[in-house]
Design an enzyme around this catalytic site. Structure first.
Site, PDB file in Angstrom:
ATOM      1  CD  GLU A  13      -1.782   1.547   2.997  1.00 25.52           C
ATOM      2  OE1 GLU A  13      -1.401   2.658   3.445  1.00 25.52           O
ATOM      3  OE2 GLU A  13      -2.269   0.658   3.730  1.00 25.52           O
ATOM      4  CG  HIS A 238     -31.904  -2.005  18.514  1.00 25.53           C
ATOM      5  ND1 HIS A 238     -31.912  -0.630  18.499  1.00 25.53           N
ATOM      6  CD2 HIS A 238     -33.135  -2.375  18.949  1.00 25.53           C
ATOM      7  CE1 HIS A 238     -33.096  -0.181  18.910  1.00 25.53           C
ATOM      8  NE2 HIS A 238     -33.853  -1.234  19.178  1.00 25.53           N
TER       9      HIS A 238
END
Length: 612
Positions: A13, A238
């Site tokens: 990279e 949640h």
């Protein structure tokens, strides 16, 4: 990464920025972007690398010219390879005192050594230079081989955002990227979990650099990405991460053991994932780790006894659909960075909606994931400086001290049979979810600039009508001024603690509002306190009434004061362990400020900070 070259993907990279056959100058890409109002970066994750940039609109073509060559003809020159390994090493050394990196690597060190998850992904001078040279391995040749093997068009996703028409954008992209070769690469997949049975049902004690106290609870679970239309992991996250009445956090806070809780699925790589429940620990909480873990299993037992609830799924479905429909504009660079990753996760037709729109109620999948969250499969990590003597093992790459132990069978059995807890229950239905999305009348306001609607000796009320974004949202900012709020370090501490205690007390009530896209903030400033409320206008008045009622009748809870003061004190002291560049930025702002109380002065005034 090849086993003998840890960090090669990350090194690759770095190297792509440093010259290509068409643009051999090492600084060409960065120079072009900086000259045309742009910026760039990249990151390498566990199984993918993401490159992204932005640039002034007139120069998109030139930027794409330079960008596309990364994937066609990078040079990987010998001189750049020798120099850039030092940049990778510097990046690693910067991360060595960072507790997040240290804790993550200990998780890898205590996983299955035969699994790729256990690798050291960043790389350093030792893995990318010293050891390869000793073994006669050419790192430059390995980089070329790596790029040739993996940089294949069939496993690459590209997202481009510009002001041009779609046809024009498509031509710009096809002309420049059509040369990227399709090598028919098969994306790797890890179908086994990174933890063996022997590594589950375990506890790891970790000594941090900063004075922090955390409890991390982790289970290995299957990769849930393909179930994006039903999101069983998000459903459970949640509920477990809920902060309203009857929630796990509410009970833990009431006992004075934790202040924050994060729960939900965590991505691993293609084929496997994790489910986590992470909390911070108070001074008392560190002595109740087993009790906290038991409460987690009691909450899970409650979820199992209640079974998957369709109304909870439908509430999440409505909230997600609303969030997608009225999404604010995002920063273009962040937007395309995310979309290019989503191209690997969702069909092209659902790339924009994937992760938002839920269309499939799958209680079987929820039960399947829930059944994996057992005491026998759990991995517990407790992070605190008080374990310095206990932790005798040293992690190889960061030098962090830790100690792993099996959890006694009788303790696992007690968690398995812990039963239900009377105060833990499902959340109430969310009354803050807006139903009226109509826009307010605009005819009466003909000016485009902010105007004063009311003014007297106590203050001014300014108003600005939005005629551009046309969303059913309001932004309210209230600045409450006080000459004593920042008059000395003691009063600065008082104002800060007031804001913290107020938010802490109101957290349980406002959590439902925040889920429904309605948020508020209360922050201390040099001139007083700033209150901001923003989000959907439909139920905004209800929230503002509650805030003002609490603000005018506020009283201090002594036990919460003591807990939050201790956390504030640690936070000020922990600044010493921040990285040098953060110290430079902070002290630069101190010397440029006309009036400022720095952290040492705030710390010195803390003995005077009391409930009274």
């Amino acid at each position: 990464d090849p086993n003998q070259l840890p960090g090669l993907a990350h090194f690759c990279e770095h190297m792509l920025f440093l010259g290509t056959e068409k643009f051999p100058d090492e600084n060409e890409y960065s120079k072009f972007l900086s000259q045309h109002g742009g910026s760039f970066n990249a990151f390498t994750s566990s199984d993918h690398t993401n490159y992204y940039f932005d640039v002034s609109p007139d120069n998109l073509g030139g930027a794409l010219d330079r960008f596309s060559q990364f994937f066609l003809t990078p040079l990987f020159t010998e001189s750049a390879t020798d120099r850039e390994v030092n940049a990778v090493n510097s990046e690693h050394e910067k991360n060595i005192p960072n507790d997040t990196w240290r804790i993550n690597q200990i998780e890898k060190a205590t996983s299955d050594s035969k699994h790729d998850f256990s690798k050291f992904g960043t790389g350093n001078k030792e893995t990318l230079d010293t050891l390869p040279k000793e073994k006669g391995v050419s790192v430059r040749d390995s980089l070329l081989e790596f790029h040739s093997a993996w940089y294949s068009s069939n496993i690459m996703g590209l997202a481009v955002l510009g002001r041009e028409e779609l046809e024009t954008l498509q031509e710009m992209v096809v002309d420049r990227f059509t040369g990227v070769v399709d090598k028919s690469v098969v994306v790797p997949e890890w179908t086994t979990a990174p933890f063996t049975d022997d590594q589950c049902g375990s506890v790891t004690y970790i000594v941090p650099v900063k004075d922090i106290r955390n409890l991390n609870i982790t289970w290995g679970i299957p990769d849930l990405t393909s179930y994006y239309q039903s999101c069983p992991g998000s459903y459970l996250g949640h509920l477990i991460g809920h902060e309203g009445p009857g929630s796990l956090l509410s009970e833990l806070k009431s006992r004075g053991w934790v202040n924050t809780l994060v729960g939900g699925q965590k991505s691993g790589s293609k084929g496997f994932g994790f489910f986590v429940v992470n909390v911070d620990l108070t001074e008392e909480g560190i002595d109740h780790v087993d009790d906290i873990v038991q409460l987690v299993f009691q909450y899970l037992a409650m979820l199992k006894s209640q079974g998957p609830q369709q109304w909870v799924f439908e509430e999440c479905q409505d909230l997600n659909a609303m969030q997608f429909r009225f999404k604010d504009k995002e920063r273009p660079q962040s937007y395309v960075c995310g979309l290019s990753g989503h191209l690997h996760d969702y069909p092209v037709t659902e790339v924009l909606t994937g992760g938002y729109l839920l269309s499939s109620w799958r209680p079987d999948l929820i039960t399947e994931v829930l059944d994996q969250l057992t005491p026998q499969r759990v991995r517990v990590a407790v992070i605190a400086q008080q374990y310095a003597e206990k932790c005798t093992d040293t992690e190889k790459w960061y030098g962090a001290k830790y100690k792993s132990e099996k959890i006694p069978q009788e303790k696992l059995d007690s968690w398995s049979s812990c039963g239900l807890h009377e105060k833990l229950r499902l959340p109430d239905k969310n009354d803050f979810i807006p139903t009226d999305f109509s826009l307010a009348p605009r005819d009466w306001c003909t000016v485009n600039h902010p105007t004063i609607l009311h003014q007297d000796s106590l203050g001014s009320l300014w108003f600005k009508q939005d005629n551009e974004f046309l969303l059913p949202k309001n932004c309210i900012n209230i600045e409450l001024k006080s000459p004593i709020a920042y008059s000395d370090p003691h009063h600065a501490n008082l104002t800060y603690m007031f804001a913290m205690l107020f938010k802490d007390e109101l957290n349980e009530y406002v959590y439902a509002a925040e889920l429904a896209g309605l948020g508020y903030s209360l922050a201390n400033t040099k001139s007083g306190v700033t209150l901001a409320v923003k989000g959907y206008s439909d139920k905004q008045g209800v929230l503002l009434d509650k805030i003002m009622d609490k603000l005018t009748r506020f009283s201090v809870d002594t036990s919460r004061f003591n807990i939050l003061k201790e956390a504030y004190t640690r936070g000020l002291k922990n600044f010493q362990a921040e990285q040098p560049h953060q110290h430079a930025v902070y002290y630069n702002s101190v010397v440029l400020s006309e009036r400022v109380w720095h952290k040492e002065e705030l710390l010195g005034a803390l003995p005077d900070l009391t409930v009274q």
